[in-house]
Design a protein around this motif. Sequence first.
Motif, PDB file in Angstrom:
ATOM      1  N   LYS A  78      -4.369  39.794   9.479  1.00 61.39           N
ATOM      2  CA  LYS A  78      -4.728  40.517  11.399  1.00 61.39           C
ATOM      3  C   LYS A  78      -4.127  39.645  12.696  1.00 61.39           C
ATOM      4  CE  LYS A  78      -7.148  43.742   9.011  1.00 61.39           C
ATOM      5  NZ  LYS A  78      -6.572  44.573   8.604  1.00 61.39           N
TER       6      LYS A  78
ATOM      7  N   LEU B  54      -8.377  50.840  -2.440  1.00 60.98           N
ATOM      8  CA  LEU B  54      -7.252  51.150  -2.030  1.00 60.98           C
ATOM      9  C   LEU B  54      -6.494  51.897  -2.309  1.00 60.98           C
ATOM     10  CD1 LEU B  54      -6.504  47.853   0.729  1.00 60.98           C
ATOM     11  CD2 LEU B  54      -7.791  49.785   0.584  1.00 60.98           C
TER      12      LEU B  54
ATOM     13  N   VAL C 113      -2.708  40.959   6.258  1.00 67.61           N
ATOM     14  CA  VAL C 113      -4.350  40.774   6.257  1.00 67.61           C
ATOM     15  C   VAL C 113      -5.080  39.781   7.039  1.00 67.61           C
ATOM     16  CG1 VAL C 113      -5.362  39.975   4.132  1.00 67.61           C
ATOM     17  CG2 VAL C 113      -3.153  40.199   3.523  1.00 67.61           C
TER      18      VAL C 113
ATOM     19  N   ILE D 136      -6.532  46.741   4.637  1.00 65.26           N
ATOM     20  CA  ILE D 136      -6.683  45.371   3.843  1.00 65.26           C
ATOM     21  C   ILE D 136      -7.685  44.089   5.154  1.00 65.26           C
ATOM     22  CG2 ILE D 136      -4.486  44.560   4.113  1.00 65.26           C
ATOM     23  CD1 ILE D 136      -5.223  44.150   0.766  1.00 65.26           C
ATOM     24  N   ASP D 137      -8.510  43.412   4.111  1.00 59.91           N
ATOM     25  CA  ASP D 137      -8.525  42.435   4.936  1.00 59.91           C
ATOM     26  C   ASP D 137      -8.663  41.415   3.832  1.00 59.91           C
ATOM     27  OD1 ASP D 137     -10.947  43.234   4.021  1.00 59.91           O
ATOM     28  OD2 ASP D 137     -12.022  42.819   5.605  1.00 59.91           O
ATOM     29  N   LEU D 138      -8.834  40.459   3.946  1.00 59.92           N
ATOM     30  CA  LEU D 138      -9.047  39.420   3.592  1.00 59.92           C
ATOM     31  C   LEU D 138     -10.942  39.303   2.377  1.00 59.92           C
ATOM     32  CD1 LEU D 138      -7.288  37.017   3.493  1.00 59.92           C
ATOM     33  CD2 LEU D 138      -8.608  35.487   4.805  1.00 59.92           C
ATOM     34  N   LYS D 139     -11.096  39.610   3.075  1.00 53.77           N
ATOM     35  CA  LYS D 139     -12.493  39.797   1.892  1.00 53.77           C
ATOM     36  C   LYS D 139     -12.064  40.379   0.715  1.00 53.77           C
ATOM     37  CE  LYS D 139     -16.458  39.712   5.457  1.00 53.77           C
ATOM     38  NZ  LYS D 139     -15.659  38.924   6.506  1.00 53.77           N
TER      39      LYS D 139
ATOM     40  N   TRP E 198     -15.962  46.821   3.609  1.00 49.49           N
ATOM     41  CA  TRP E 198     -14.374  45.313   3.439  1.00 49.49           C
ATOM     42  C   TRP E 198     -14.423  45.766   1.526  1.00 49.49           C
ATOM     43  CZ3 TRP E 198     -16.627  42.115  -0.236  1.00 49.49           C
ATOM     44  CH2 TRP E 198     -18.153  41.919  -0.176  1.00 49.49           C
TER      45      TRP E 198
ATOM     46  N   SER F 108      -2.980  52.317   3.702  1.00 54.64           N
ATOM     47  CA  SER F 108      -2.672  51.065   3.208  1.00 54.64           C
ATOM     48  C   SER F 108      -1.571  50.841   2.262  1.00 54.64           C
ATOM     49  CB  SER F 108      -3.213  50.202   2.024  1.00 54.64           C
ATOM     50  OG  SER F 108      -3.661  48.703   2.458  1.00 54.64           O
TER      51      SER F 108
ATOM     52  N   HIS G 167     -10.372  46.877  11.457  1.00 55.95           N
ATOM     53  CA  HIS G 167     -10.552  46.903   9.018  1.00 55.95           C
ATOM     54  C   HIS G 167     -10.607  44.814   9.293  1.00 55.95           C
ATOM     55  CE1 HIS G 167     -10.245  51.268   9.068  1.00 55.95           C
ATOM     56  NE2 HIS G 167      -9.043  50.891   9.726  1.00 55.95           N
ATOM     57  N   GLY G 168     -10.961  44.595   9.293  1.00 56.76           N
ATOM     58  CA  GLY G 168     -11.232  42.920   9.240  1.00 56.76           C
ATOM     59  C   GLY G 168     -11.308  42.516  10.255  1.00 56.76           C
TER      60      GLY G 168
END
Lengths: 400, 454
Positions: free
Chosen positions: B437, B360, B435, A53-56, B344, B353, B377-378
């Motif tokens: 990072k 996901l 989330v 996961i990321d914020l986007k 993303w 995840s 991943h981000g």
Amino acid sequence: MEFLKHQIEKVKPHFEKGGKWEKHYYSFEALETFLFAPATTNGIKGSQIRDAIDLKRLMMTVIIAMVPCLLFGIWNVGHQHFLATGQAAAGFGDKIWVGIVQVMPIVIVSYGVGLGIEFVFATFRRHPVNEGFLVTGMLIPLVMPPDIPLGQVALATAFAVIIGKEAFGGTGMNVMNVALTARAFLYFAYPTDISGSVWTYLGDAKAVAGYSGATPLSIAADAATTGTNVVTSLNSFGAGWNEGVFSFSNMFMGIMPGCIGETSTLMCLIGAFILIATGAGSWKVIVSVFGGAYAMGLLLNLIGGNAFVEMPAHYHLVIGGLAFGAVFMATDPVTASQTETGKWIYGILIGVFTVLIRVFNPAYPEGIMLAILLMNVFAPLIDYFVVSANKKRRLQRATV
Amino acid sequence: MGKFIRLKKGFTINLAGKAAPKVVETEQPETFVIKPTDFQGTYMPKPVVKEGDTVKAGTPLFHDKKHEQVLYTAPVSGEIVEIKRGEKRKLLEIKILADKKVEYATFNKYSVSDIANLPVADLKNQLLSSGVWPMIVQRPFGIVADPSVTPKAIHISAFDTHPLAPDFAVLYKGQDQFFQVGVDILKRLTSGAVHVNTHSTSEISTVFSQVKGAEVNKFSGPHPAGCVGVQIHHLDPINKGQVVWTISPAGVIQIGKLFLNGVYDASKLVALAGSEVKNPQYYKTYTGASVKKFLEGNLTQDHVRVISGNPLTGTAIGKDGHIGFYDQQISVLPEGDYAEFIGWITPGERKLSFHRAIGLFSFLSPGKERVVDTNTHGEPRAFVQTGIFEQVTPMDVLPTYLLKSILAEDIDEMEALGIYEVIEEDLALCEFVDVSKHKVQEILREGIELIQHS
């Protein structure tokens, strides 16, 4: 793709430290990471693997949850337009077209102005462009009347992003919900354009005979002074041009005048389902806002007093913007309570205050906006007490 | 009687390439390295050998200037070939070129009945001088135990829930006697109990289930149930001013061997695991071994990251690196230095995840073994999402507030929020699921060092 990647790699050095466009690094970073998830790897020490996961992605999830509200809103703007102008026979396509013409410019202005300011601030303040505005930029149009002048949208967005967010340090640091700040700004700066008969887009056409721009909340407020039963007044409203528009089931479906995206409780519930299923929004907040409002409604029913007070509690859940506010505004993780216990208290108080403001405040019929902004301000206090309780447990354990 | 504690929160990361329960004895690696950086909180390590010296297994290599009685000794016999220093002459590594056959320095040898009557001072002296002592780790702070303190309890986690973790039933098979003697000795060093914390669902090795004189507790639940910090929190939490010791079963067994055989026996089984290993299995070697021999011809591809320890808390050491002092696992994962076009949002069942956000889907098949690379991943962002850390921290600790108090360097607040109860491994999952990072483990260690030196 390889070509694109190659081009990005080629210009990248110019944006890095010492490059000629060094100060635009974060603008570049925003575009680069938008195109390609970065090739960065985890450090030598610590977690060598990271969640996908990321914020986007999180923000996109919220935007997808808003899509039902947006699509329904586009249709509803057209539908209400034709009903109010006496062309009830208009086709589906015509309604959608009117809706698109009316709604999309507001969306474009909101995103254009907001993202523009984000990039400028990212350049001067040297912080990454945050994805938070992707959500805010969609929330703002959804809480606007369909007839709002675009200049006001631009001004409200600018005010909200600069004063509501960047002044505090950007996404993650703001105290109040950015989209609601925009809405509140309009309410206090241009009261005539965001209250009264603004909830239906009429355009150049003339309204039908008997047309009234009243909303369920204003009808309920009037009923309180005249002493007529709220439910009867709502059911009889619209006779001749839009019979039954304020029946309970119709209000639940949201086929009524109102802000672009917030009329339909059903669409909000679909959004709530997406948010809860994906974990992007806190179910505790959503449930407790609805629960708090319903409980307060019941309590008022018991106490009695005037016709509005005696309105059945479940009507509170479908009129006005309560559902939209509960699902999309109250759940903003940055401005809500950040502790799990705090989320319950925060949500319940929003519900309670919404109903109280509706019923007892003669000047402003809708309460959800002010209730959420008020609780945004108090959320850190709620958290303070929850965190203190945690510390106290630890301290007590030590002295036993 | 021990307690049974059920934990709900957490997340077990199920990676492909777990070690098969097969122990291989190959030719021993040529070099062994002891890294002072493996020991958190060492103040100023000072070598007591020179390049060219010959050492036996158990000969002192260095000590810390603050606790000179704690000796860090050679795991194998051989010649000191390199003493590597870094910036400001900081001691980084002491490298030993091993003899073909290990020669041991001799320590006192006792029978089981002798040990019961030995004074505590003698027990401590033998542990300190042999190099076994650093296996004992002190909480708070997760540093090598201070010999002048009597801890209120000693905790031994008898299972590991980390990704690709070795199976303790394989690691410690047949070591019952040494483990028992180790526990007997540890019992003399504490004013409280020795806790052996086992997993409720997996089959428990007799090494742990038959042990006498210790509280055998049971835990159930996902990772981090196997982290000793989490176990302590539920059994007997650490309060301000209290000290608890933790030790791995490997350390307990080393203590047993030290007293029964009179040698510092640094031999151990190491699990070589990970999706990029052809034959994931166990190897018999010694502390600090070079991993080169184990990896040769055993990798499916070349672009990999070799980790000493597990993928959540380990250290990348490179293909010719050496295993860390406390580690019993080498994990090999694909390196993740690729850019993914609109990565993303692209959906993927294979993307692992904890979350369920759009695209996901890994939550749909939790039992599936996955290949995970080292990509971030981000990008790093400000704290936005809330309530996630709490879902993977089965303790009455508020990780977000604790981390923010560390970033603000507010010592009173850190203390009140429970920094004494956690070290990196306890909150490593927060770093994984974050989330935004953040480097949660790095931040936590900064906080611990701040409070330790204040």
